[in-house]
Design an enzyme around this catalytic site. Structure first.
Site, PDB file in Angstrom:
ATOM      1  N   LYS A 270     -19.046  46.517  29.936  1.00  0.00           N
ATOM      2  CA  LYS A 270     -18.111  47.220  29.045  1.00  0.00           C
ATOM      3  C   LYS A 270     -17.212  46.229  28.308  1.00  0.00           C
ATOM      4  O   LYS A 270     -17.015  45.096  28.752  1.00  0.00           O
ATOM      5  CB  LYS A 270     -17.279  48.219  29.847  1.00  0.00           C
ATOM      6  CG  LYS A 270     -16.294  47.584  30.811  1.00  0.00           C
ATOM      7  CD  LYS A 270     -15.673  48.624  31.749  1.00  0.00           C
ATOM      8  CE  LYS A 270     -14.754  47.950  32.743  1.00  0.00           C
ATOM      9  NZ  LYS A 270     -14.443  48.795  33.904  1.00  0.00           N
TER      10      LYS A 270
ATOM     11  N   ARG B 288      -7.205  58.604  39.080  1.00  0.00           N
ATOM     12  CA  ARG B 288      -7.261  58.238  37.676  1.00  0.00           C
ATOM     13  C   ARG B 288      -8.233  59.166  36.968  1.00  0.00           C
ATOM     14  O   ARG B 288      -7.954  59.694  35.920  1.00  0.00           O
ATOM     15  CB  ARG B 288      -7.707  56.770  37.550  1.00  0.00           C
ATOM     16  CG  ARG B 288      -7.743  56.267  36.135  1.00  0.00           C
ATOM     17  CD  ARG B 288      -8.113  54.794  36.070  1.00  0.00           C
ATOM     18  NE  ARG B 288      -9.514  54.542  36.430  1.00  0.00           N
ATOM     19  CZ  ARG B 288     -10.114  53.378  36.254  1.00  0.00           C
ATOM     20  NH1 ARG B 288      -9.463  52.348  35.759  1.00  0.00           N
ATOM     21  NH2 ARG B 288     -11.376  53.211  36.605  1.00  0.00           N
TER      22      ARG B 288
ATOM     23  N   TYR C  48       6.369  26.401  14.815  1.00  0.00           N
ATOM     24  CA  TYR C  48       7.407  27.394  14.523  1.00  0.00           C
ATOM     25  C   TYR C  48       8.603  27.209  15.455  1.00  0.00           C
ATOM     26  O   TYR C  48       8.431  27.104  16.675  1.00  0.00           O
ATOM     27  CB  TYR C  48       6.862  28.813  14.708  1.00  0.00           C
ATOM     28  CG  TYR C  48       5.920  29.257  13.618  1.00  0.00           C
ATOM     29  CD1 TYR C  48       6.373  29.402  12.305  1.00  0.00           C
ATOM     30  CD2 TYR C  48       4.591  29.540  13.902  1.00  0.00           C
ATOM     31  CE1 TYR C  48       5.504  29.821  11.296  1.00  0.00           C
ATOM     32  CE2 TYR C  48       3.719  29.958  12.908  1.00  0.00           C
ATOM     33  CZ  TYR C  48       4.183  30.096  11.613  1.00  0.00           C
ATOM     34  OH  TYR C  48       3.330  30.511  10.618  1.00  0.00           O
TER      35      TYR C  48
ATOM     36  N   MET D  59      -0.901  31.797  14.776  1.00  0.00           N
ATOM     37  CA  MET D  59      -1.938  32.824  14.723  1.00  0.00           C
ATOM     38  C   MET D  59      -3.330  32.222  14.880  1.00  0.00           C
ATOM     39  O   MET D  59      -4.164  32.756  15.618  1.00  0.00           O
ATOM     40  CB  MET D  59      -1.835  33.619  13.410  1.00  0.00           C
ATOM     41  CG  MET D  59      -2.700  34.860  13.413  1.00  0.00           C
ATOM     42  SD  MET D  59      -2.608  35.808  11.890  1.00  0.00           S
ATOM     43  CE  MET D  59      -0.945  36.429  11.922  1.00  0.00           C
TER      44      MET D  59
HETATM   45  C1  PLP Z   1     -14.788  48.255  35.200  1.00  0.00           C
HETATM   46  C2  PLP Z   1     -15.373  49.075  36.245  1.00  0.00           C
HETATM   47  C3  PLP Z   1     -16.096  48.496  37.299  1.00  0.00           C
HETATM   48  C4  PLP Z   1     -16.195  47.003  37.531  1.00  0.00           C
HETATM   49  O1  PLP Z   1     -15.065  46.530  38.215  1.00  0.00           O
HETATM   50  P1  PLP Z   1     -14.925  44.987  38.606  1.00  0.00           P
HETATM   51  O2  PLP Z   1     -13.649  44.921  39.353  1.00  0.00           O
HETATM   52  O3  PLP Z   1     -14.841  44.228  37.320  1.00  0.00           O
HETATM   53  O4  PLP Z   1     -16.117  44.628  39.381  1.00  0.00           O
HETATM   54  C5  PLP Z   1     -16.745  49.351  38.191  1.00  0.00           C
HETATM   55  N1  PLP Z   1     -16.657  50.695  38.064  1.00  0.00           N
HETATM   56  C6  PLP Z   1     -15.938  51.274  37.077  1.00  0.00           C
HETATM   57  C7  PLP Z   1     -15.881  52.754  37.003  1.00  0.00           C
HETATM   58  C8  PLP Z   1     -15.265  50.492  36.147  1.00  0.00           C
HETATM   59  O5  PLP Z   1     -14.546  51.084  35.182  1.00  0.00           O
END
Ligand code: PLP
Length: 336
Positions: free
Chosen positions: A33, A116, A243, A289
């Site tokens: 992701k 969550r 800066y 930047m």
């Molecule tokens: C991001 C995520 C993971 C991975 O977690 P890590 O700590 O990076 O291994 C696993 N499950 C879900 C649902 C996530 O959102």
């Protein structure tokens, strides 16, 4: 231009370490992701697939389409739903379960204590009811640890809740359903791995946020960040840099600018508590930047080779350091 190298050998080393725990590559779903935690979704997907990983986890449909060709099976955590035989969609609530198209593969998320996302344990019966009545395709049941990488009892408590959900689903006669709750923290700390999958994120990229008491995980950072020299000047004692002139040369010194800045996702931080680069000392003065100043005149410098170390300096976590790096920075796979 600044660039990022991705170490194939370190990545494969990390995957091998995890595979020793899972017992097979088939039980690893690589989490890609958010541009593979900033590493670059395409090169990481390609390498994972060449190593033999067949499953991936992404944030949404768009990310899944980008890496589809590399995997047999992709779990999508949220967003738009559009049926595809190799995609499964995380469903987080009874309302969603009532509304989803009947021909998608469903990964049912159960809230075991993180609070969550996911259905509550006391909604399980209702969920099973909906799935049966609508004849939905239940592919998996999943949950997520709130604090697998911290000392404490929360992990065990959540795992117990997950086992309760698992038994309930199994007792209802569902077949071929996979169960998964482990993230990197979970797989690193568990003794025996008994589930069908680990959703492996940060550990694959080479970082462990586990306290030392869990032992040395021997993971190796995949990413290194380099920047190239733009210009060089010789400063006299007392000359100021950048800066606000917050760096004051303590002596005559050679200073160069390099082409990385907060526009690329590198942190601005504080000039009074400078980040120490991998090979060229502290950043001098404020981060601009698109530029930073460093002592010396090397054509190229390694800004960072360990995001965990950098994250400690900036009082954050490795995830945030790597995720922030702009997708426009070139990613180069190196075999070493
Ligand atoms: C991001 C995520 C993971 C991975 O977690 P890590 O700590 O990076 O291994 C696993 N499950 C879900 C649902 C996530 O959102």
């Amino acid at each position: 231009m600044a660039y990022i190298t991705l170490s194939r050998s370190n990545f494969y080393h990390n995957l091998s370490q995890i595979a020793l725990k899972t017992g097979s590559l088939d039980k690893i779903a690589i989490v890609l992701k958010d541009n593979a935690y900033g590493h670059g979704a395409i090169p990481m997907a390609q390498m994972a697939s060449e190593f033999g990983i067949r499953k991936a986890v992404v944030r949404n449909y768009k990310e899944a389409i980008e890496i589809e060709q590399y995997f047999d099976d992709i779990i999508i955590l949220g967003g738009e739903i559009d049926p595809k035989p190799n995609f499964s969609f995380t469903i987080n609530s009874l309302e969603a379960l009532k509304a989803v198209p009947f021909d998608i593969r469903i990964e049912l998320k159960v809230d075991t204590g993180m609070h969550r996302n996911g259905i509550m344990l006391d909604e399980l019966d209702a969920a099973i009811d909906i799935i049966k009545k609508r004849e939905l395709k239940l592919t998996g049941v999943m949950s997520h640890f709130a604090s697998a990488d911290e000392l404490g009892s929360e992990y065990f408590y959540q795992y117990q809740n997950f086992k309760y959900a698992k038994n309930k689903i199994l007792s209802q006669g569902f077949e071929g359903v996979r169960f998964h709750i482990h993230n990197s923290g979970g797989i690193l700390r568990c003794g025996e791995f008994e589930e069908d999958l680990v959703r492996l994120g940060i550990g694959a990229y080479g970082y462990s946020h586990m306290p030392q008491s869990f032992g040395d995980m021997n993971l190796k950072p995949v990413m290194s960040l380099y920047a190239k020299r733009v210009s060089t000047r010789i400063l006299r004692k007392g000359d100021r840099v950048g800066y606000g002139g917050e760096y004051i040369a303590p002596r005559e010194m050679t200073v160069s600018t390099y082409d990385i800045g907060y526009g690329d996702g590198w942190r601005r931080g504080s000039a009074f508590d400078p980040y120490i680069t991998h090979d060229s000392g502290p950043i001098l003065g404020k981060v601009s930047m698109d530029l930073v100043s460093l002592e010396g005149d090397k054509d190229e410098v390694c800004i960072m080779s360990d995001a965990l170390k950098a994250s400690k300096h900036y009082h954050t976590i490795s995830y945030e350091i790597t995720c922030a790096l702009h997708p426009g920075i070139e990613r180069i796979v190196v075999d070493s």
